[in-house]
Write an enzyme that holds these catalytic residues in place. Structure first.
Site, PDB file in Angstrom:
ATOM      1  N   HIS A   1      -8.578   0.880  -0.504  1.00 40.75           N
ATOM      2  CA  HIS A   1      -8.457  -0.190  -1.504  1.00 40.75           C
ATOM      3  C   HIS A   1      -9.815  -0.823  -1.843  1.00 40.75           C
ATOM      4  O   HIS A   1      -9.943  -2.032  -1.984  1.00 40.75           O
ATOM      5  CB  HIS A   1      -7.450  -1.252  -1.039  1.00 40.75           C
ATOM      6  CG  HIS A   1      -6.090  -0.673  -0.795  1.00 40.75           C
ATOM      7  ND1 HIS A   1      -5.319  -0.154  -1.808  1.00 40.75           N
ATOM      8  CD2 HIS A   1      -5.386  -0.483   0.357  1.00 40.75           C
ATOM      9  CE1 HIS A   1      -4.187   0.308  -1.286  1.00 40.75           C
ATOM     10  NE2 HIS A   1      -4.212   0.132   0.018  1.00 40.75           N
TER      11      HIS A   1
ATOM     12  N   SER B   1       0.842  -1.198   0.000  1.00 40.36           N
ATOM     13  CA  SER B   1       0.000   0.000   0.000  1.00 40.36           C
ATOM     14  C   SER B   1       0.879   1.252   0.000  1.00 40.36           C
ATOM     15  O   SER B   1       1.678   1.446  -0.904  1.00 40.36           O
ATOM     16  CB  SER B   1      -0.971  -0.038   1.174  1.00 40.36           C
ATOM     17  OG  SER B   1      -1.915   1.004   1.075  1.00 40.36           O
TER      18      SER B   1
END
Length: 306
Positions: free
Chosen positions: A195, A87
């Site tokens: 996400h 991430s």
């Protein structure tokens, strides 16, 4: 000897006192703080757990910490063959790959964090002990089709993934996933449904931010969270960072790709080392090292210099 991958953790890896290791060489973090408009070194070294949980603070703190450790290791001549971030950790990976400098990376992730935090009513939860991903997909898709969105956000390692979406949908999915065999469903202390498709509106705005950022071609292989494929082209990297906001983090696939390409050693740089455990569960045969302080960097053989 095989290839070496440097890996960088994402949000959640921050720790109280994480910046104390840099107090002897404060100049870089002080300069970054001036660029960001707040005292980053102070927050990293003396901030509370609550201070460090704020997304727009946590993300630059994590990226700065991990990047400085990797730079200290590189100062003695060490270089990776491959870089992987989880991430927001992808930005530290990009710094180590020579795509952007550290100050630029922290500015980008501060804006990224601000945009992500602006999307309300979402949350995330870790799902542990469920290996049937097809059943998990069936459950999340069924819930999303009947109302509020929930999606699989992170594919971390065998038996561990993360769901993301509307608060009620994540709660419902947790109940159904446990009934389907998950051992635990653990709510995550995050400010939004990262996400997932919830992030698509802010992804368009972040794309505009990235457009003016001076990216260079990666000097080593960068394996993207979005597709688990090697990329080096600057414009491709910008497109992937935009897509990453609303796409699943395919970390397990990234690690398997690195191993398939000849990596047998992984070194994790960050304020804590959550990825090391994930990598061990993905393939127990690889060598894993980690550094969370400059002293630990020195034990790897790197020069202790921030």
């Amino acid at each position: 000897m095989g290839k070496v991958a440097w890996v960088f953790p994402g949000q959640g890896s921050q720790a109280v006192g994480m910046g104390q290791t840099f107090l002897g060489q404060p100049e870089t973090l002080q300069a970054i703080g001036r660029r960001l408009g707040f005292d980053l070194l102070e927050v990293m070294s003396a901030g509370s757990k609550e201070d460090l949980q704020e997304t727009e603070v946590a993300q630059p703190a994590i990226v700065a910490h991990a990047s400085l450790l990797a730079q200290a290791y590189a100062a003695n001549g060490a270089t990776p063959d491959v870089v992987i971030g989880h991430s927001v950790g992808e930005y530290a990976a990009l710094v180590s790959a020579g795509v952007i400098d550290l100050e630029e990376a922290t500015v980008l992730v501060r804006e990224r964090g601000n945009l992500m935090s602006s999307v309300k009513d979402g949350t995330m939860a870790a799902v542990v002990g469920m290996t049937d991903l097809q059943e998990a997909l069936h459950i999340t898709e069924k819930i999303s089709a009947s109302g509020d969105l929930v999606q699989i956000a992170n594919l971390n390692c065998p038996g561990q993934f993360v769901i993301s979406g509307h608060i009620d949908a994540v709660e419902q999915a947790g109940v159904e996933l446990k009934a389907a065999g998950a051992k635990r469903v653990l709510p995550l202390n995050v400010s939004g449904a990262f996400h997932s498709s919830y992030m698509m509106p802010v992804a368009t705005r972040f794309q505009d931010v990235l457009a003016s950022s001076p990216f260079k071609e990666a000097s080593v292989d960068f394996i993207s969270n979005v597709d688990a494929v090697v990329h080096r082209d600057p414009e491709q990297l910008k497109a992937l960072l935009t897509k990453q906001l609303y796409s699943s983090v395919r970390f397990e696939e990234c690690v398997r790709k690195a191993i398939a390409d000849g990596v047998d050693t992984f070194i994790e740089f960050g304020p804590s080392s959550p990825l090391s455990g994930l990598i061990k569960r993905i393939d127990s045969n690889v060598s894993i090292q980690k550094a969370t302080t400059l002293e630990e960097v020195a034990s790897l053989g790197g020069e202790v210099r921030a």
